[in-house]
Motif scaffolding. Sequence first.
Motif, short mmCIF file in Angstrom:
data_model
loop_
_atom_site.label_atom_id
_atom_site.label_comp_id
_atom_site.label_asym_id
_atom_site.label_seq_id
_atom_site.Cartn_x
_atom_site.Cartn_y
_atom_site.Cartn_z
N VAL A 119 8.71 1.02 -15.10
CA VAL A 119 8.28 -0.33 -15.44
C VAL A 119 7.02 -0.72 -14.66
O VAL A 119 6.01 -1.11 -15.23
CB VAL A 119 9.42 -1.35 -15.17
N SER A 120 7.08 -0.58 -13.33
CA SER A 120 5.96 -1.02 -12.49
C SER A 120 4.91 0.07 -12.29
O SER A 120 3.78 -0.22 -11.91
CB SER A 120 6.48 -1.48 -11.13
N GLY A 121 5.30 1.33 -12.49
CA GLY A 121 4.36 2.43 -12.26
C GLY A 121 4.15 2.72 -10.79
O GLY A 121 3.22 3.43 -10.42
N GLN A 122 5.00 2.16 -9.94
CA GLN A 122 4.90 2.37 -8.50
C GLN A 122 6.13 3.08 -7.97
O GLN A 122 7.18 3.09 -8.61
CB GLN A 122 4.74 1.03 -7.77
N LEU A 123 5.97 3.63 -6.80
CA LEU A 123 7.10 4.27 -6.14
C LEU A 123 8.00 3.19 -5.57
O LEU A 123 7.52 2.30 -4.86
CB LEU A 123 6.58 5.18 -5.02
N PRO A 124 9.31 3.22 -5.87
CA PRO A 124 10.21 2.22 -5.29
C PRO A 124 10.14 2.25 -3.76
O PRO A 124 9.99 3.31 -3.16
CB PRO A 124 11.59 2.65 -5.79
N PRO A 125 10.22 1.09 -3.10
CA PRO A 125 10.06 1.01 -1.64
C PRO A 125 11.02 1.93 -0.87
O PRO A 125 10.60 2.57 0.09
CB PRO A 125 10.33 -0.46 -1.32
N PHE A 126 12.29 2.00 -1.28
CA PHE A 126 13.23 2.86 -0.55
C PHE A 126 12.80 4.31 -0.66
O PHE A 126 12.82 5.05 0.33
CB PHE A 126 14.66 2.71 -1.07
N ASN A 127 12.41 4.75 -1.84
CA ASN A 127 12.00 6.14 -2.04
C ASN A 127 10.76 6.46 -1.21
O ASN A 127 10.67 7.53 -0.62
CB ASN A 127 11.74 6.42 -3.51
N ALA A 128 9.82 5.54 -1.18
CA ALA A 128 8.60 5.76 -0.39
C ALA A 128 8.94 5.89 1.09
O ALA A 128 8.44 6.78 1.78
CB ALA A 128 7.62 4.61 -0.60
N LEU A 129 9.82 5.02 1.58
CA LEU A 129 10.22 5.07 2.99
C LEU A 129 11.02 6.33 3.29
O LEU A 129 10.76 7.02 4.29
CB LEU A 129 11.04 3.83 3.35
N ALA A 130 11.95 6.67 2.42
CA ALA A 130 12.79 7.85 2.65
C ALA A 130 11.96 9.13 2.66
O ALA A 130 12.09 9.97 3.56
CB ALA A 130 13.89 7.94 1.58
N VAL A 131 11.09 9.29 1.67
CA VAL A 131 10.27 10.50 1.60
C VAL A 131 9.26 10.53 2.76
O VAL A 131 9.02 11.58 3.36
CB VAL A 131 9.56 10.61 0.23
N GLY A 132 8.69 9.40 3.08
CA GLY A 132 7.75 9.33 4.21
C GLY A 132 8.39 9.73 5.52
O GLY A 132 7.83 10.53 6.28
N MET A 133 9.56 9.19 5.80
CA MET A 133 10.26 9.53 7.05
C MET A 133 10.73 10.98 7.03
O MET A 133 10.72 11.66 8.05
CB MET A 133 11.44 8.59 7.28
N TYR A 134 11.15 11.45 5.86
CA TYR A 134 11.59 12.84 5.72
C TYR A 134 10.44 13.79 6.09
O TYR A 134 10.62 14.72 6.87
CB TYR A 134 12.07 13.10 4.29
N CYS A 135 9.27 13.52 5.55
CA CYS A 135 8.12 14.39 5.82
C CYS A 135 7.59 14.21 7.24
O CYS A 135 7.26 15.18 7.91
CB CYS A 135 7.01 14.12 4.81
N LEU A 136 7.51 12.96 7.68
CA LEU A 136 6.95 12.68 9.00
C LEU A 136 7.76 13.35 10.11
O LEU A 136 7.20 13.85 11.09
CB LEU A 136 6.91 11.16 9.24
N THR A 137 9.06 13.42 9.96
CA THR A 137 9.90 14.06 10.96
C THR A 137 10.11 15.54 10.67
O THR A 137 10.17 16.35 11.58
CB THR A 137 11.27 13.34 11.02
#
Length: 152
Positions: A119-137
């Motif tokens: 609908v929005s064409g954006q990454l949902p906030p939880f998914n962005a945070l989860a993937v970001g933290m997953y990769c960052l760590t």
Amino acid sequence: ESNASRIFNTIHVLIGAGAAGALLALFASSLVEVSKDAASDELEKAIMPLDAAQESKSVGSQVVKSVDTVIPYSMLVVWLCMGTGYGLVYEEWDLVQSVYFAITALSTAGLQGPALDPVSGQLPPFNALAVGMYCLTGVPIFAYVLGSTAQS
């Protein structure tokens, strides 16, 4: 993209990441060795050192060597399982696609990413945070394990 293609790409990423991880780990381990040397100098001043024969035979030194080896590999396995679980639960991917995401995200290839909200064409906030933290760590853990494997 087929599962066979994902499996081939995952193997290819692991081999390529092994070379890159080895170089990164050589650099990181040289920094760690410098700090270990400084710390061991301070410890030698504080306690009476064992002679080399006693140290290599002592149970404590054997346990420390085992723990130094097991902990990083265990952390990587747990982290890969977390990435796979994220793919299975939140992205509703099959097992191969989830493992593909977990490995390629940590190798920094990033060949599989989370889906955008239609609908929005954006990454949902939880998914962005989860993937970001997953990769960052997870990327440093992945690089450390690959580098320590390359040094062995």
